[in-house]
Write a protein that holds these residues in place. Structure first.
Motif, mmCIF file in Angstrom:
data_model
loop_
_atom_site.group_PDB
_atom_site.id
_atom_site.type_symbol
_atom_site.label_atom_id
_atom_site.label_comp_id
_atom_site.label_asym_id
_atom_site.label_seq_id
_atom_site.Cartn_x
_atom_site.Cartn_y
_atom_site.Cartn_z
ATOM 1 N N GLU A 249 43.255 -2.679 27.081
ATOM 2 C CA GLU A 249 43.299 -3.482 28.240
ATOM 3 C C GLU A 249 43.899 -4.971 28.130
ATOM 4 O OE1 GLU A 249 42.213 -2.970 31.479
ATOM 5 O OE2 GLU A 249 42.089 -0.758 30.762
ATOM 6 N N LEU A 250 43.543 -5.295 26.771
ATOM 7 C CA LEU A 250 44.056 -6.789 26.444
ATOM 8 C C LEU A 250 45.548 -6.697 26.107
ATOM 9 C CD1 LEU A 250 41.259 -8.207 24.141
ATOM 10 C CD2 LEU A 250 41.702 -8.737 26.214
ATOM 11 N N THR A 251 46.127 -5.391 25.598
ATOM 12 C CA THR A 251 47.290 -5.276 25.238
ATOM 13 C C THR A 251 48.270 -5.395 26.483
ATOM 14 O OG1 THR A 251 46.842 -3.974 23.090
ATOM 15 C CG2 THR A 251 48.925 -3.784 24.055
ATOM 16 N N ARG A 252 47.832 -5.075 27.745
ATOM 17 C CA ARG A 252 48.544 -4.799 29.086
ATOM 18 C C ARG A 252 48.706 -6.390 29.166
ATOM 19 N NH1 ARG A 252 49.128 -0.706 31.888
ATOM 20 N NH2 ARG A 252 49.747 -1.824 33.596
ATOM 21 N N GLY A 253 47.956 -7.411 29.054
ATOM 22 C CA GLY A 253 48.315 -8.641 29.113
ATOM 23 C C GLY A 253 49.517 -9.066 28.560
ATOM 24 N N LEU A 254 49.636 -8.690 27.400
ATOM 25 C CA LEU A 254 50.828 -9.090 26.446
ATOM 26 C C LEU A 254 52.022 -8.451 26.953
ATOM 27 C CD1 LEU A 254 52.129 -10.429 23.801
ATOM 28 C CD2 LEU A 254 51.474 -8.337 22.785
ATOM 29 N N VAL A 255 51.965 -6.980 27.277
ATOM 30 C CA VAL A 255 53.260 -6.218 27.786
ATOM 31 C C VAL A 255 53.857 -6.785 29.088
ATOM 32 C CG1 VAL A 255 53.631 -3.929 28.785
ATOM 33 C CG2 VAL A 255 52.168 -4.070 26.949
ATOM 34 N N TRP A 256 52.856 -7.438 30.039
ATOM 35 C CA TRP A 256 53.404 -8.209 31.105
ATOM 36 C C TRP A 256 54.278 -9.279 30.705
ATOM 37 C CZ3 TRP A 256 53.555 -5.872 35.418
ATOM 38 C CH2 TRP A 256 52.542 -5.228 36.306
ATOM 39 N N VAL A 257 54.271 -9.828 29.703
ATOM 40 C CA VAL A 257 55.040 -11.054 29.412
ATOM 41 C C VAL A 257 56.180 -10.511 28.232
ATOM 42 C CG1 VAL A 257 53.394 -12.572 30.155
ATOM 43 C CG2 VAL A 257 53.399 -12.000 27.938
ATOM 44 N N ASP A 258 56.275 -9.310 27.857
ATOM 45 C CA ASP A 258 57.319 -8.910 27.194
ATOM 46 C C ASP A 258 58.605 -8.496 27.827
ATOM 47 O OD1 ASP A 258 58.845 -7.543 25.160
ATOM 48 O OD2 ASP A 258 57.609 -5.852 25.027
ATOM 49 N N ARG A 259 59.607 -9.057 27.417
ATOM 50 C CA ARG A 259 60.880 -8.951 28.224
ATOM 51 C C ARG A 259 61.398 -7.513 28.275
ATOM 52 N NH1 ARG A 259 63.758 -13.769 29.044
ATOM 53 N NH2 ARG A 259 63.074 -15.548 28.351
ATOM 54 N N LYS A 260 61.191 -6.641 27.206
ATOM 55 C CA LYS A 260 61.748 -5.440 27.120
ATOM 56 C C LYS A 260 60.735 -4.330 27.685
ATOM 57 C CE LYS A 260 63.642 -3.964 23.395
ATOM 58 N NZ LYS A 260 63.893 -3.183 22.350
ATOM 59 N N SER A 261 59.654 -4.666 28.260
ATOM 60 C CA SER A 261 58.759 -3.500 28.705
ATOM 61 C C SER A 261 59.093 -3.712 30.270
ATOM 62 C CB SER A 261 57.371 -4.046 28.436
ATOM 63 O OG SER A 261 57.098 -3.786 27.025
ATOM 64 N N ASP A 262 59.824 -3.009 30.822
ATOM 65 C CA ASP A 262 60.120 -3.109 32.310
ATOM 66 C C ASP A 262 60.270 -1.978 33.090
ATOM 67 O OD1 ASP A 262 62.612 -2.107 31.114
ATOM 68 O OD2 ASP A 262 63.954 -3.286 31.721
ATOM 69 N N SER A 263 59.446 -0.753 32.432
ATOM 70 C CA SER A 263 59.299 0.366 32.953
ATOM 71 C C SER A 263 57.883 0.893 32.697
ATOM 72 C CB SER A 263 60.378 1.403 32.994
ATOM 73 O OG SER A 263 60.264 1.687 31.458
ATOM 74 N N GLY A 264 57.352 1.876 33.396
ATOM 75 C CA GLY A 264 56.061 2.415 33.255
ATOM 76 C C GLY A 264 55.173 2.561 34.740
ATOM 77 N N GLN A 265 54.017 2.851 34.302
ATOM 78 C CA GLN A 265 53.315 2.904 35.427
ATOM 79 C C GLN A 265 52.075 1.596 35.407
ATOM 80 O OE1 GLN A 265 49.630 5.419 35.660
ATOM 81 N NE2 GLN A 265 50.647 6.520 37.506
ATOM 82 N N ILE A 266 51.822 1.089 36.751
ATOM 83 C CA ILE A 266 50.945 0.043 36.888
ATOM 84 C C ILE A 266 50.001 0.415 38.070
ATOM 85 C CG2 ILE A 266 52.615 -1.858 36.216
ATOM 86 C CD1 ILE A 266 52.876 -2.306 39.287
ATOM 87 N N GLN A 267 48.628 -0.017 37.695
ATOM 88 C CA GLN A 267 47.720 0.684 38.690
ATOM 89 C C GLN A 267 46.425 -0.139 39.073
ATOM 90 O OE1 GLN A 267 46.824 3.855 35.974
ATOM 91 N NE2 GLN A 267 44.731 3.143 35.710
ATOM 92 N N LEU A 268 45.966 -0.020 40.258
ATOM 93 C CA LEU A 268 44.799 -0.851 40.708
ATOM 94 C C LEU A 268 43.735 0.336 40.808
ATOM 95 C CD1 LEU A 268 46.142 -3.012 43.439
ATOM 96 C CD2 LEU A 268 45.145 -3.803 41.300
ATOM 97 N N ASP A 269 42.773 0.378 39.802
ATOM 98 C CA ASP A 269 41.571 1.149 39.619
ATOM 99 C C ASP A 269 40.884 1.167 40.957
ATOM 100 O OD1 ASP A 269 42.354 2.142 37.037
ATOM 101 O OD2 ASP A 269 41.215 0.523 36.165
ATOM 102 N N ILE A 362 49.322 -15.892 20.826
ATOM 103 C CA ILE A 362 49.953 -14.529 21.097
ATOM 104 C C ILE A 362 51.165 -14.820 22.174
ATOM 105 C CG2 ILE A 362 48.315 -14.073 23.113
ATOM 106 C CD1 ILE A 362 49.841 -11.656 20.497
ATOM 107 N N PHE A 363 51.153 -15.664 23.142
ATOM 108 C CA PHE A 363 52.171 -16.037 23.755
ATOM 109 C C PHE A 363 53.380 -17.083 23.249
ATOM 110 C CE2 PHE A 363 49.175 -14.705 27.544
ATOM 111 C CZ PHE A 363 49.579 -13.500 27.321
ATOM 112 N N GLU A 364 53.008 -17.390 22.015
ATOM 113 C CA GLU A 364 54.129 -18.388 21.480
ATOM 114 C C GLU A 364 54.239 -19.662 22.287
ATOM 115 O OE1 GLU A 364 57.441 -16.507 19.151
ATOM 116 O OE2 GLU A 364 56.804 -14.692 20.082
ATOM 117 N N VAL A 365 52.890 -20.036 22.567
ATOM 118 C CA VAL A 365 53.033 -21.378 23.391
ATOM 119 C C VAL A 365 53.300 -22.514 22.634
ATOM 120 C CG1 VAL A 365 51.561 -22.794 24.868
ATOM 121 C CG2 VAL A 365 51.154 -20.606 24.929
#
Length: 400
Positions: A249-269, A362-365
């Motif tokens: 769950e926490l990793t998904r927050g990082l994936v959202w701001v990763d430039r390279k991760s631009d495909s895959g499934q997103i969902q609202l439970d 983690i976001f290199e602020v």
């Protein structure tokens, strides 16, 4: 030139060529270089009692008539990574070629001690390429690689191909050696590695082939297989030392701001509107564009804005159509887009706060302010700078 002279010249040339063959046979009859080396596809690095242990998944080339290349795992210990690699060469009796290594696996103990110096040696020495992918394990890297080798026979994919696919843009968190060191050496001193686990079917994997077959027969013919568990969690590093882990769950927050991760499934439970529960909504990410903005407001408060443009294609439009029957297609689309936006903001915020809790940026602020607002950042001078930063969002989700 007379015919006799041409014949004489030809004889002299043949004689000279024969002399060259006799005096320099290695030039023409040497064993091809490929037969004097082994190619490493995966390299594991562990901490040992008196230094390091490296484990190499090697591919030993063969002649075309000798069948497919042989693949095995070889270990070597040394007081340094350099010495351990040198021992690998001697153990194999061939030169170990790391130029084609696609994955470096870091063992848990070494990660806890710090892996920065070891990775800098492999990078600065040109031993591996900057684009080599990194992964962290919850056990020894050597043991992990040995289990991964069995994937070639028991699974549809191997470790190197699994990581290669994940690093081409799927919605997972992967990282290369170059990016890890760049982030670690930056102002934020923070980086990460994806955590991979291998499910080998439990204790049955420790049995011999005959025992495993017998056990499978007793269980109705079902035999456990070795499979990689998806890289959904990450190990977080500060100054090259493991400081904590993020779950899926926490990793998904990082994936959202990763430039390279631009495909895959997103969902609202769960999606609700006007008191009615419409269940889950699932979509495929088709496009994502991310940008950071770091600045100080008129009161000197540091503001870090995450800007995201996301395009998602609904996999099942039943919910959209059902809601549209009540409020119209335009309003229904807006409500679903707003729900996705709120979920993304929530995931990014939770990830940022989790990083702060373990002392990681983690976001290199800090790096963003250092590069774009250096004077204000240098003058701010507070140890609690990251806790003073206000996180803001400009997120636009388009559902199609």
């Amino acid at each position: 030139m007379k015919k006799s002279s041409r014949v004489l010249c030809f004889k002299i040339f043949l004689a000279a060529f024969a002399v060259v063959l006799v005096l320099a046979p290695s030039t023409f009859t040497h064993v091809p270089d490929i037969e004097q080396r082994v190619v490493v596809s995966v390299l594991g690095v562990d901490a040992a009692d008196d230094g390091y242990k490296v484990s190499a998944q090697v591919i030993i080339p063969k002649r075309a008539t000798e069948g497919d290349p042989k693949q095995e795992v070889v270990d070597a210990d040394g007081k340094s990574v350099s010495e351990a690699i040198d021992k690998l060469n001697r153990a194999m009796g061939r030169r170990v070629d790391l130029g084609h290594c696609g994955v470096i696996v870091v063992g848990k103990t070494l990660a806890e001690q710090g892996v920065r110096r070891e990775l800098e040696y492999l990078f600065a020495g040109g031993i591996v390429t900057p684009g080599t992918n990194l992964i962290c394990t919850k056990s020894e890297a050597g043991a992990f690689i040995k289990k991964a080798v069995s994937l070639a026979a028991n699974s549809v994919t191997g470790l190197d191909s699994f990581i290669t696919y994940a690093s081409t843009g799927s919605h997972t968190a992967t990282l290369t050696l170059n990016r890890f060191l760049s982030s670690t050496d930056g102002e934020s001193n923070t980086s990460y590695m994806p955590i991979l686990e291998i499910d080998d079917g439990g204790e049955q994997s420790e049995q011999s082939d005959g025992q495993a077959a017998q056990a499978a027969a007793q269980q109705g013919g079902e035999q456990s297989q070795t499979v990689i568990k998806s890289a959904e969690s990450i190990a977080v590093f500060y100054d090259g030392v493991l400081c904590g882990t993020f779950d899926a769950e926490l990793t998904r927050g990082l994936v959202w701001v990763d430039r390279k991760s631009d495909s895959g499934q997103i969902q609202l439970d769960k999606f609700e509107y006007d008191g009615k529960d419409y269940g889950g909504i699932y979509a495929c990410l088709r496009h994502k564009k991310r940008k950071y903005c770091a600045h100080f407001d008129e009161n000197g408060v540091p503001i870090f804005t995450v800007r995201l443009n996301v395009k998602a294609e609904l996999q099942d439009k039943h919910t959209l159509n059902e809601l549209a029957d009540s409020v119209g297609i335009k309003e229904a689309t807006k409500q679903i887009q707003d729900a996705f936006t709120a979920k993304i903001e929530k995931e990014i915020t939770e990830t940022y706060l989790a990083g702060l809790a373990m002392g990681a940026d983690i976001f290199e602020v800090r790096s963003a302010f250092y590069k774009g607002q250096y004077d204000g950042y240098a003058a701010y001078g507070k140890a609690e700078f990251l806790h003073d930063v206000q996180l803001r969002f400009e997120i636009r989700v388009k559902v199609v």
